[in-house]
Design an enzyme around this catalytic site. Structure first.
Site, PDB file in Angstrom:
ATOM      1  N   GLY A   9      33.651 -21.177  11.564  1.00  0.00           N
ATOM      2  CA  GLY A   9      33.388 -20.306  12.698  1.00  0.00           C
ATOM      3  C   GLY A   9      33.838 -18.876  12.423  1.00  0.00           C
ATOM      4  N   SER A  10      34.464 -18.280  13.402  1.00  0.00           N
ATOM      5  CA  SER A  10      34.756 -16.846  13.341  1.00  0.00           C
ATOM      6  C   SER A  10      35.824 -16.451  12.323  1.00  0.00           C
ATOM      7  CB  SER A  10      35.152 -16.334  14.727  1.00  0.00           C
ATOM      8  OG  SER A  10      34.047 -16.415  15.611  1.00  0.00           O
TER       9      SER A  10
END
Length: 481
Positions: free
Chosen positions: A216-217
């Site tokens: 993810g981020s």
């Protein structure tokens, strides 16, 4: 001799020749491989006749052999078994060995070439042979904080000394008790093994290194690094639309929970990382291009290659990118991007160490039975993904994440912390994975950490960041920080 007898004689001669060749092949060519085969319980039984060396953490044995007075002279025990199981592994009469027990088996069993003089002396003096000790880099306070933070969830924590690469903590949950696999009661061993087999997820899997997950981020740190190396600055204004239509598709990409990053549709790079703006980083990755994203990913270690610490670490990588649309999704850590928790910690450690990534290692030193040091691990550079200047800018941006953005739960009173959260989609109707990477103190880092919680159901900021805070704080307090 008639023809039939001649054919029989030739056949017997050929078979006998093949038998001799096979025996020599097994005894000469394959002997070492067969001896080291994890299923070779005959060798294990021989090893039980000598005292196996200890695995040591912080001056305390976390794996040791004790005399029994039985046919199998020594019993392997793990005084704090579940706490260190992910690293020590087990040493079992039936199921062989894993973890450090396997990676350092020759030294622990006393067959390592560095113990040759000791074995020779044992032969002449009549002294009982014994194995050497393996001293790990783990910090007990870090390990305990990591396991406490992961209680009740499936996940992993890895902590590194960014200046050396030494692994300060490696925790994985759920866990198990290796002592129950090392008893001399075959029925009890099999019963416990069967109970582990029935559990899901498998407690024997070291999730810190044996599997990889969408980050993810977290991946936005790598995209930020590529941008800064290309001349961007933390205050450079980049596009940050409410919704981004991926190039040459009708597919749209939104921000977390459909939020708006900035009413103007653009924002500074540092702000985009602080609030983890998806549309901004997807477009930024597209603008930078696949070559720059891939080059920076590989420089940080996401090169699709495994390595040993000495435990085998599964590869991390970004997969194939067949279009700009795929590049946009890759740039926010989705699609085919995969990281082990160790790799995630390496990203944080590289930024913390002024852009130089050190090779992770778990073994500090190995010792002979008389405690003399046979070998000491010297820190080595793994790669230099970014310059010192860019690392400083990344630190500034990651500090903003903790001070003002999604990583506030990682704040430590009186200590500046830098970090990045990650919330990774898995698939529909399955809770997201939750991540946090960070380091402290931000101005002079002594610990870098990665926390992974599988299917945590929240965000990296509210699930993983508090665990990271506990781990970093435990280490800093132990160092007098």
């Amino acid at each position: 001799m008639n023809a039939p007898l001649r054919r029989v004689a030739i056949s017997v001669l050929v078979l006998f020749t093949l038998l001799i060749i096979n025996v020599n092949y097994i005894q000469v060519v394959r002997s070492e491989k067969l001896r080291n085969n994890a299923s070779n319980t005959r060798v294990l039984a021989e090893e039980y006749d000598r005292e196996r060396g200890a695995i040591v953490v912080g001056g305390t044995n976390v794996a040791e052999s004790v005399p029994t007075g039985d046919r199998l002279a020594y019993l392997r025990q793990y005084p704090q078994g579940p706490l260190y199981a992910a690293v020590t592994g087990y040493y079992s009469l039936i199921y062989s060995r894993t973890g450090i027990e396997r990676a350092e088996n020759d030294l622990l069993a006393g067959s390592d070439s560095r113990l040759f003089v000791r074995r020779l002396a044992d032969l002449f003096t009549g002294r009982d042979p014994s194995g050497g000790d393996v001293v790990l880099t783990l910090d007990p306070a870090v390990q305990q904080a990591a396991m406490a933070g992961l209680e009740g969830v499936t996940g992993a924590v890895v902590a590194l000394d960014p200046s050396t690469g030494a692994v300060l903590g490696m925790a994985s949950t759920p866990t198990y008790d290796p002592t129950q696999l090392s008893s001399h009661d075959p029925d009890a061993i099999r019963a416990y093994w069967d109970s582990l087999e029935q559990q899901s997820p498998d407690p024997r899997l070291n999730r810190a290194i044996a599997d990889n997950y969408p980050p993810g981020s977290l991946f936005k740190v790598i995209v930020s690094a590529a941008a800064l190396e290309d001349g961007y600055r933390p205050d450079t204004v980049i596009p940050a639309p409410d919704v981004l239509t991926l190039p040459n598709t009708s597919t749209t990409l939104e921000n977390f929970n459909g939020s708006i990053c900035d009413p103007s549709g653009e924002q500074q790079l540092i702000r985009a990382l602080t609030i983890s703006c998806n549309t901004a980083f997807a477009q930024l990755g597209i603008d930078l291009g696949e070559d720059r994203i891939r080059e920076m990913s590989e420089a940080f270690g996401l090169d699709g290659e495994s390595f040993d610490i000495p435990l085998r670490v599964e590869p991390s990588g970004i997969g194939d990118i067949e279009s700009e649309a795929a590049l946009g999704q890759t740039s926010i850590g989705q699609r085919d991007v995969r990281m082990t928790p160790l790799q995630a910690a390496m990203v944080a450690a590289a930024v913390a160490n002024d852009g130089t990534l050190m090779t992770p290692y778990l073994v500090d030193q190995v010792r002979a039975p008389d405690l003399s040091v046979l070998d000491q691990t010297d820190p080595e550079v793994f790669s230099e993904p970014v310059s010192e200047d860019v690392a400083g800018q990344l630190t500034e941006m990651m500090r903003s994440v903790v001070d003002n953005g999604s990583g506030r739960a990682a704040q430590i009173p009186g200590v500046q912390v830098a970090g990045k959260t990650g919330t990774a989609q898995v698939r529909e109707d399955v809770p997201d994975h939750n991540w946090f990477i960070g380091f402290a103190p931000a101005d002079d880092p002594t610990i870098a950490v990665a926390v992974f919680v599988a299917n945590g159901g929240g965000t990296g900021g509210d699930v993983s960041a508090p665990i990271a805070r506990q781990v970093m704080q435990a280490y800093l307090e132990g160092q007098g920080g």
